[in-house]
Structure formats: structure tokens, C-alpha cells
Motif scaffolding. Structure first.
Motif, mmCIF file in Angstrom:
data_model
loop_
_atom_site.group_PDB
_atom_site.id
_atom_site.type_symbol
_atom_site.label_atom_id
_atom_site.label_comp_id
_atom_site.label_asym_id
_atom_site.label_seq_id
_atom_site.Cartn_x
_atom_site.Cartn_y
_atom_site.Cartn_z
ATOM 1 N N PRO A 375 37.714 91.240 38.459
ATOM 2 C CA PRO A 375 36.272 91.456 38.308
ATOM 3 C C PRO A 375 35.987 92.871 37.796
ATOM 4 N N GLU A 376 34.859 92.989 37.097
ATOM 5 C CA GLU A 376 34.515 94.286 36.510
ATOM 6 C C GLU A 376 33.703 95.119 37.520
ATOM 7 N N PRO A 377 34.206 96.313 37.886
ATOM 8 C CA PRO A 377 33.393 97.154 38.778
ATOM 9 C C PRO A 377 32.229 97.755 38.006
ATOM 10 N N VAL A 378 31.023 97.666 38.553
ATOM 11 C CA VAL A 378 29.855 98.201 37.852
ATOM 12 C C VAL A 378 29.336 99.452 38.575
ATOM 13 N N VAL A 379 29.247 99.351 39.894
ATOM 14 C CA VAL A 379 28.895 100.540 40.679
ATOM 15 C C VAL A 379 29.967 100.686 41.765
ATOM 16 N N SER A 380 29.999 101.827 42.413
ATOM 17 C CA SER A 380 31.033 102.040 43.444
ATOM 18 C C SER A 380 30.711 101.164 44.652
ATOM 19 N N PRO A 381 31.743 100.810 45.460
ATOM 20 C CA PRO A 381 31.471 100.030 46.675
ATOM 21 C C PRO A 381 30.432 100.722 47.558
ATOM 22 N N ARG A 382 30.461 102.063 47.582
ATOM 23 C CA ARG A 382 29.497 102.794 48.424
ATOM 24 C C ARG A 382 28.074 102.587 47.921
ATOM 25 N N GLU A 383 27.916 102.723 46.596
ATOM 26 C CA GLU A 383 26.576 102.551 46.030
ATOM 27 C C GLU A 383 26.091 101.115 46.276
ATOM 28 N N ALA A 384 27.017 100.165 46.146
ATOM 29 C CA ALA A 384 26.638 98.759 46.355
ATOM 30 C C ALA A 384 26.197 98.527 47.794
ATOM 31 N N LEU A 385 26.991 99.050 48.736
ATOM 32 C CA LEU A 385 26.672 98.822 50.154
ATOM 33 C C LEU A 385 25.375 99.501 50.568
ATOM 34 N N LEU A 386 25.065 100.608 49.882
ATOM 35 C CA LEU A 386 23.850 101.339 50.240
ATOM 36 C C LEU A 386 22.649 100.899 49.397
ATOM 37 N N SER A 387 22.802 99.792 48.699
ATOM 38 C CA SER A 387 21.686 99.279 47.902
ATOM 39 C C SER A 387 20.946 98.201 48.675
ATOM 40 N N VAL A 388 19.675 98.041 48.341
ATOM 41 C CA VAL A 388 18.920 96.920 48.907
ATOM 42 C C VAL A 388 19.437 95.655 48.223
ATOM 43 N N SER A 389 19.622 94.599 49.011
ATOM 44 C CA SER A 389 20.232 93.399 48.432
ATOM 45 C C SER A 389 19.409 92.162 48.764
ATOM 46 N N GLU A 390 19.757 91.077 48.085
ATOM 47 C CA GLU A 390 19.118 89.796 48.422
ATOM 48 C C GLU A 390 20.200 88.731 48.476
ATOM 49 N N ARG A 391 19.991 87.733 49.324
ATOM 50 C CA ARG A 391 20.975 86.647 49.447
ATOM 51 C C ARG A 391 20.544 85.505 48.541
ATOM 52 N N LEU A 392 21.449 85.115 47.632
ATOM 53 C CA LEU A 392 21.114 84.035 46.690
ATOM 54 C C LEU A 392 22.162 82.937 46.760
ATOM 55 N N PRO A 393 21.737 81.685 46.444
ATOM 56 C CA PRO A 393 22.742 80.626 46.310
ATOM 57 C C PRO A 393 23.712 81.031 45.208
ATOM 58 N N ILE A 394 24.956 80.689 45.395
ATOM 59 C CA ILE A 394 26.012 81.184 44.508
ATOM 60 C C ILE A 394 25.736 80.857 43.028
ATOM 61 N N ALA A 395 25.134 79.681 42.778
ATOM 62 C CA ALA A 395 24.885 79.273 41.387
ATOM 63 C C ALA A 395 23.914 80.231 40.682
ATOM 64 N N GLU A 396 23.141 80.979 41.459
ATOM 65 C CA GLU A 396 22.165 81.906 40.838
ATOM 66 C C GLU A 396 22.694 83.334 40.739
ATOM 67 N N CYS A 397 23.992 83.512 40.994
ATOM 68 C CA CYS A 397 24.506 84.887 41.090
ATOM 69 C C CYS A 397 25.189 85.395 39.817
ATOM 70 N N GLU A 398 25.225 84.563 38.770
ATOM 71 C CA GLU A 398 25.969 84.991 37.576
ATOM 72 C C GLU A 398 25.400 86.309 37.026
ATOM 73 N N SER A 399 26.287 87.222 36.702
ATOM 74 C CA SER A 399 25.979 88.542 36.131
ATOM 75 C C SER A 399 25.339 89.505 37.133
ATOM 76 N N ARG A 400 25.181 89.078 38.354
ATOM 77 C CA ARG A 400 24.651 89.991 39.374
ATOM 78 C C ARG A 400 25.814 90.784 39.987
ATOM 79 N N ILE A 401 25.441 91.849 40.691
ATOM 80 C CA ILE A 401 26.487 92.712 41.269
ATOM 81 C C ILE A 401 26.551 92.471 42.775
ATOM 82 N N LEU A 402 27.747 92.224 43.259
ATOM 83 C CA LEU A 402 27.896 91.946 44.687
ATOM 84 C C LEU A 402 27.580 93.210 45.499
ATOM 85 N N ALA A 403 26.705 93.032 46.501
ATOM 86 C CA ALA A 403 26.299 94.183 47.312
ATOM 87 C C ALA A 403 27.139 94.291 48.570
#
Ligand SMILES: Cc1ncc(COP(=O)(O)O)c(C=O)c1O
Length: 442
Positions: A375-403
Motif C-alpha cells: 500500500p502507498e503511504p500518504v501521511v505518517s501513521p501519527r498524522e493518520a491516528l491524530l486525524s478526525v476519521s469516519e467509519r465507512l462500509p469497505i466498498a466506499e473506502c477506495e482511494s481514502r486513507i486509513l486512519a
């Protein structure tokens, strides 16, 4: 070998003292074990400042494991956080960047702790065709990877044994790490028992600098009991700061039930565990041989079955075993894992044999897990974990960044890690493993 914690609690619970202290159950047995559950009262020592019965018990564990050993009542998860803190401290102390080269099959606690401690991770991905729960790195590969750095990472982090029973060549990997002046840290959550094989296969004996063991996974210890072990070869700062490291992330109310369980396990291990383990290993070997099934992995006492080779998914097979009153540790579309210990009886092994014998063998299922690229890293794990996130059904997650690596436990090994982009290929993989939702950056 004595059991000072257990003895203290037993005496106290038999005494007439009024419990004018926590816990609130006051030793009344609602569950049945409350009378043994105390807190850090006078004489009961203090886990992170241990100089009495806990210190004595940890000294017993240290002599069994042949290295400084510290208790955790919050699993290997706590020890992993402590290991990463110690690695960061060592980095800061030696003027290095906190930067770890880690096998990709790391437990999610590793990623989360690295993010919280602002440690940079470079991943070592499994070789082509290897299950995502494995990442058996050859010494040659590690040597080449470390050769590739001008400024070396401060540590290499591996998981061995992994969830499905593969074991890395820690002796050889530690030689490579020593050659490059890099710490070797091992997640040995599944391998506390390896110390008591003849010869020992414990990471510390094979050259690792630091490791954690979940005592509760393979030894007769209550859930939550774990050890942090530090090798004599590790920087002095590791043993000096181990308690501080654990206390940084731990509850200030450690469970004395778990401490007593770790304590009493020392006596059992000292008296009879080597011979019990050797007897049981022979029995499981005999079972394995008689079953003639496609088992994989290197661990003697963990049975990992390639379910598809006999015409079932792992989940189907786990269901059939459950109908036969056998509850497995883990199953996914490909594999089923039975974790056994000498505390399983001979009768258990006989029942496992009959249950497998009763399952008709079918022709192999040829469907393989979806191919999946890095997988392509886009932001650091720290930045991702400290971001506001939303829970989506997997089919709607394409091109999104895992938080947030919201993988369930077991196996708690993220397929995509926080900060990485979720591709269509990754979605196929999530779907294959039955993951329905993801937390993505908003
Ligand atoms: C490989 C691995 N590491 C770490 C952990 C966390 O261990 P614990 O549950 O003792 O906190 C687990 C838990 O299953 C694991 O499988």
C-alpha cells in the motif's frame, strides 16, 4: 522456588482484616475469585516500584528466563509500548532518529505505539505468496536491507512466532543486527514456552536484545499476564528504565490476580514445566503424524491447518470443529489455528483426533487470497491516528486513507496500515477476510 505474591494474598484473604481499601468488592465472592483480588496495600509491594514480594517474584521469573524479566498485567500490548519507548530513549540518548525497520506482520499495538511515540517505521513486506500474517525474513534479506541505509534504523522489529506458527531464524537475524549495530526487538507474544524447550528457542537466548512474551497465551497464566525480557547485550538503559517504560503506559491499579498467577506459574515452571512440555510436544507430534493433514508452520504445539487443501475454508472447518465441541484459536478463509499447551489433557488430543477423522476430506479449493501489493503511504501513521476519521462500509473506502487500524483481535495484524491509501485491490483483500468497515481520514 517460592511464590511470595500468592502466599501474601492467601494469608491476607484468610486473615480477619477489614478491607478499608480498594477494590470495592471487599473480597466478597461475586465471581468466585474476589477474595484473592487485592490492591497495593501495606506489604503487597508496588508493581512499578517493586522492592518486596513483587520484586522477589520478578527475581524468580528472571532466574527462570535467565535475564532481567518484568511483569505486565496488561499483556504483551503493554510490553510492546514499553519496548518502543525504550528504543526511542536509546535513540535519543545516542543522538539517533527514532526509526525502526519492522516486519509487516506486526500486531496493531506496534503501529499505534510507534505513531504515539513519533517513531518512523520502514516496513519489510512478506515475500510474494506469503500469508499476510507471516513475514519470515531471511538473514540475507535483512543484511541487504540494512546495507541500503546510510543512516541505519535504530532497531529491527520482528514477530516470531507469528500467529500461524512460523518462527524466524532469530540467531542468524541477531548476528546481522549486531553487525550493523542495530537493536533486535522481538514480539514473542506467542512464544513464552520456547524458553523451556531443550535447547531453549527463546529470542533472548538466541541473541535478541529485548522481547515480550504473553505468558497467558502459552503458559498456565491468567489473561493479561506477560513478561518484558531484556538481554544482557541490550543497552544498559533498557533494564534501568524498564519499569518506568511499563509504568508510562500502564494502569496504576495492576491486577493482583494476574500478578499472583504469574507468581504461582514460576513454581510450576521451576518444578515440572520442561518435562511436561517435552511430554506434551511428543504427544502433539504423534497426533500430527496420525492425522496426516496438511499442517503448516514451525511450532510443535500449535496446529495450523491449510484448510483449503482438504476442501474447506478455515472458517467452515472451525465451524465443524465447534460442532464437535472444539473451539479453535483462529480461523480465516484459508487457515485454522489450534493453540495447545500441556494443560490440554490426553483426552483433549483424542477428541481432536476423532473430530478431524470424522470430517470428510474433499478435493482442494484452488482459490487463493487476492494478490495484494504494497500500500502507498500518504501521511505518517501519527498524522493518520491524530486525524478526525469516519467509519465507512469497505466498498466506499477506495482511494481514502486509513486512519485507524481497526482490525479485530485475533489476529490484529493490519492489512493496510494507518496513513496508507486504500486501493481497489486492498478492498478485495478486506472483503476476502470479512472486514466490513474501515475508519478513514475525514
Ligand atoms: C503477535 C502478537 N503480538 C502481540 C499481541 C498482544 O498480546 P496481548 O494480548 O498479551 O496484549 C498479540 C495478541 O494476540 C499477538 O498475537
Amino acid at each position: 522456588m517460592n511464590s511470595p505474591i500468592f502466599d501474601f494474598i492467601k494469608n491476607y484473604s484468610g486473615s480477619k482484616h477489614i478491607r478499608a481499601h480498594m477494590p470495592g468488592h471487599k473480597g466478597m465472592d461475586f465471581l468466585g475469585c474476589e477474595h484473592l483480588d487485592i490492591t497495593e496495600i501495606s506489604g503487597a509491594d508496588s508493581l512499578f516500584d517493586a522492592s518486596g514480594i513483587i520484586g522477589e517474584s520478578e527475581a524468580n521469573a528472571s532466574s527462570l528466563f535467565g535475564c532481567p524479566t518484568f511483569y505486565s498485567t496488561e499483556g504483551s500490548s503493554l510490553c510492546i509500548r514499553a519496548m518502543l519507548y525504550l528504543i526511542s530513549l536509546h535513540a535519543a540518548n545516542t543522538g539517533k532518529r527514532a526509526h525502526i525497520l519492522a516486519a509487516r506482520n506486526s500486531h496493531k499495538t506496534f503501529v499505534n505505539a510507534a505513531a504515539m511515540l513519533d517513531i518512523e517505521i520502514d516496513w519489510i513486506f512478506p515475500e510474494n505468496g506469503e500469508n499476510y500474517l507471516s513475514c519470515v525474513i531471511s538473514p540475507k534479506r535483512l543484511d541487504a536491507l540494512l546495507d541500503g541505509y546510510n543512516v541505519k534504523p535504530c532497531a529491527v522489529y520482528i514477530t516470531s512466532p507469528d500467529y500461524i506458527g512460523n518462527i524466524c531464524d532469530i540467531a542468524a537475524l541477531s548476528e546481522v543486527c549486531k553487525k550493523h549495530g542495530v537493536i533486535l526487538a522481538v514480539d514473542n507474544a506467542h512464544g513464552a514456552y520456547l524458553k523451556f524447550k531443550t535447547p531453549s528457542m527463546h529470542p533472548i537466548d538466541l541473541g535478541a536484545d529485548i522481547c515480550c512474551d504473553s505468558a497467558h497465551k502459552t503458559l498456565p497464566v491468567l489473561t493479561g499476564g506477560a513478561y518484558l525480557h531484556i538481554s544482557d547485550s541490550a543497552p544498559d538503559i533498557f533494564a534501568q528504565y524498564a519499569k518506568k517504560a511499563l509504568s508510562l503506559f500502564a494502569s496504576t491499579s495492576p491486577s493482583y490476580l494476574i500478578l499472583a498467577s504469574l507468581d504461582i506459574a514460576n513454581t510450576y515452571i521451576y518444578k515440572e514445566y520442561n518435562s511436561e512440555l517435552s511430554r506434551f510436544t511428543d504427544e502433539v507430534k504423534a497426533l500430527r503424524k496420525s492425522l496426516e493433514l496438511p499442517f503448516i508452520g514451525d511450532e510443535d504445539i500449535k496446529l495450523t491447518l491449510d484448510a483449503k487443501a482438504i476442501g474447506y475454508t478455515g472458517t467452515e472447518l472451525a465451524g465443524l470443529l465447534s460442532e464437535n465441541t472444539i473451539e479453535v484459536e483462529f480461523a480465516d478463509p484459508d487457515l485454522v489455528v489450534l493453540m495447545l499447551t500441556p494443560q490440554n489433557t490426553r483426552e483433549d488430543l483424542v477428541r481432536i483426533k476423532s473430530a478431524f477423522d470424522a470430517i470428510p476430506k474433499k478435493s482442494a479449493i484452488s482459490e487463493k487470497p487476492p494478490q495484494f501489493h504494497k500500500p502507498e503511504p500518504v501521511v505518517s501513521p501519527r498524522e493518520a491516528l491524530l486525524s478526525v476519521s469516519e467509519r465507512l462500509p469497505i466498498a466506499e473506502c477506495e482511494s481514502r486513507i486509513l486512519a485507524f487500524a481497526n482490525v479485530s483481535c485475533p489476529p490484529a495484524v493490519p492489512i493496510v496500515s494507518c496513513g496508507e491509501k486504500i486501493t481497489a485491490e486492498a478492498i478485495r483483500c478486506f472483503e476476502y477476510y470479512g472486514i466490513e468497515y474501515c475508519d478513514v481520514i475525514k
